[in-house]
Design a protein around this motif. Structure first.
Motif, short mmCIF file in Angstrom:
data_model
loop_
_atom_site.label_atom_id
_atom_site.label_comp_id
_atom_site.label_asym_id
_atom_site.label_seq_id
_atom_site.Cartn_x
_atom_site.Cartn_y
_atom_site.Cartn_z
N GLY A 1 52.98 18.33 -19.20
CA GLY A 1 52.57 17.79 -17.91
C GLY A 1 51.39 18.52 -17.30
O GLY A 1 51.25 18.54 -16.07
N ARG B 1 47.94 19.33 -15.71
CA ARG B 1 46.92 18.59 -14.98
C ARG B 1 46.19 19.57 -14.06
O ARG B 1 46.69 20.65 -13.76
CB ARG B 1 47.53 17.46 -14.17
CG ARG B 1 48.44 17.94 -13.06
CD ARG B 1 48.79 16.85 -12.07
NE ARG B 1 49.83 17.26 -11.15
CZ ARG B 1 49.64 18.01 -10.07
NH1 ARG B 1 48.45 18.46 -9.78
NH2 ARG B 1 50.66 18.32 -9.28
N THR C 1 45.45 19.60 -7.35
CA THR C 1 44.75 18.78 -6.37
C THR C 1 44.10 19.68 -5.32
O THR C 1 44.40 20.88 -5.23
CB THR C 1 45.72 17.82 -5.67
OG1 THR C 1 46.70 18.59 -4.96
CG2 THR C 1 46.41 16.90 -6.68
N GLU D 1 46.72 21.20 -3.07
CA GLU D 1 47.41 22.33 -3.70
C GLU D 1 46.50 23.55 -3.73
O GLU D 1 46.96 24.67 -3.50
CB GLU D 1 47.84 21.96 -5.12
CG GLU D 1 48.95 20.94 -5.16
CD GLU D 1 49.20 20.39 -6.55
OE1 GLU D 1 50.34 19.92 -6.78
OE2 GLU D 1 48.29 20.41 -7.41
N GLU E 1 58.70 18.95 -8.03
CA GLU E 1 57.70 17.95 -7.63
C GLU E 1 56.73 17.69 -8.78
O GLU E 1 56.29 16.57 -8.98
CB GLU E 1 56.95 18.40 -6.38
CG GLU E 1 57.82 18.50 -5.15
CD GLU E 1 58.52 17.20 -4.83
OE1 GLU E 1 57.89 16.14 -4.88
OE2 GLU E 1 59.73 17.25 -4.54
N HIS E 2 56.40 18.72 -9.53
CA HIS E 2 55.51 18.54 -10.69
C HIS E 2 56.23 17.79 -11.81
O HIS E 2 55.65 16.93 -12.45
CB HIS E 2 55.03 19.90 -11.20
CG HIS E 2 54.18 19.80 -12.41
ND1 HIS E 2 54.63 20.19 -13.66
CD2 HIS E 2 52.92 19.33 -12.59
CE1 HIS E 2 53.67 19.96 -14.54
NE2 HIS E 2 52.63 19.45 -13.93
N LYS F 1 58.65 15.57 -11.48
CA LYS F 1 58.79 14.17 -11.08
C LYS F 1 57.49 13.39 -11.20
O LYS F 1 57.51 12.19 -11.43
CB LYS F 1 59.30 14.08 -9.64
CG LYS F 1 60.74 14.50 -9.47
CD LYS F 1 61.15 14.24 -8.03
CE LYS F 1 61.87 15.42 -7.47
NZ LYS F 1 62.17 15.27 -6.05
N SER F 2 56.36 14.07 -11.03
CA SER F 2 55.07 13.37 -11.06
C SER F 2 54.46 13.30 -12.46
O SER F 2 53.41 12.67 -12.63
CB SER F 2 54.08 14.05 -10.11
OG SER F 2 53.74 15.34 -10.59
N SER F 3 55.07 13.91 -13.46
CA SER F 3 54.54 13.91 -14.82
C SER F 3 55.31 12.91 -15.69
O SER F 3 56.51 13.08 -15.91
CB SER F 3 54.65 15.30 -15.44
OG SER F 3 53.92 16.22 -14.69
N TYR F 4 54.61 11.92 -16.18
CA TYR F 4 55.28 10.87 -16.98
C TYR F 4 55.86 11.41 -18.28
O TYR F 4 56.82 10.85 -18.80
CB TYR F 4 54.30 9.74 -17.29
CG TYR F 4 53.25 10.09 -18.30
CD1 TYR F 4 53.45 9.86 -19.64
CD2 TYR F 4 52.05 10.69 -17.91
CE1 TYR F 4 52.51 10.20 -20.59
CE2 TYR F 4 51.10 11.02 -18.85
CZ TYR F 4 51.32 10.78 -20.17
OH TYR F 4 50.38 11.13 -21.10
N TYR G 1 59.58 11.77 -18.66
CA TYR G 1 60.40 10.57 -18.68
C TYR G 1 60.52 9.99 -20.08
O TYR G 1 61.34 9.11 -20.32
CB TYR G 1 59.83 9.51 -17.74
CG TYR G 1 59.89 9.93 -16.29
CD1 TYR G 1 61.06 9.84 -15.57
CD2 TYR G 1 58.76 10.45 -15.65
CE1 TYR G 1 61.12 10.23 -14.24
CE2 TYR G 1 58.81 10.84 -14.32
CZ TYR G 1 59.98 10.74 -13.63
OH TYR G 1 60.04 11.13 -12.32
#
Length: 117
Positions: free
Chosen positions: A14, A16, A19, A22, A89-90, A92-95, A98
């Motif tokens: 994950g 990236r 932002t 951040e 949070e990281h 949950k935001s990284s596909y 999943y």
């Protein structure tokens, strides 16, 4: 540091760029000097992987890649929620996190259908 053999071990998952929000929030903890160019910071979660797919997240951290060849792949700058902890949070935001549950669910359903038929 991450290490794996034939796709089994630990790896960064994950990854990236952080932002702007951040960067502002964590700037006091990052190695940023005024009026100088700072490295690009990334957030990643070190995970236990099988076939390069993340199975279990281990810890989340902010890191950068050194410009000069220092023998390091990356340098850890900051742990958003503390060393050895996971920044959910990281996750949950990284596909990528999943993919494995979807694969396991699909295999389980196929197995159960095979038993019932």
């Amino acid at each position: 540091m991450t290490y794996n053999v034939n796709g089994i071990g630990t790896n960064l998952s994950g990854e990236r760029k952080i932002t702007v929000e951040e960067l502002v929030r964590w700037s006091e903890y990052l190695p940023i000097k005024p009026y100088t160019r700072h490295p690009e910071f990334y957030i990643a979660t070190e995970s236990f992987v099988v076939l390069f797919l993340p199975i279990i997240p281990i810890e989340t951290f902010v890191h950068y890649y050194p410009e000069e060849e220092s023998g390091h792949k990356y340098i850890i700058s900051y742990y958003p929620v503390g060393e050895g902890k996971i920044y959910w949070e990281h996750i949950k935001s990284s596909y990528v996190f999943y993919i494995v549950p979807a694969i396991i669910s699909t295999l389980l359903v196929n197995y159960l259908i095979g038993i019932l038929l």
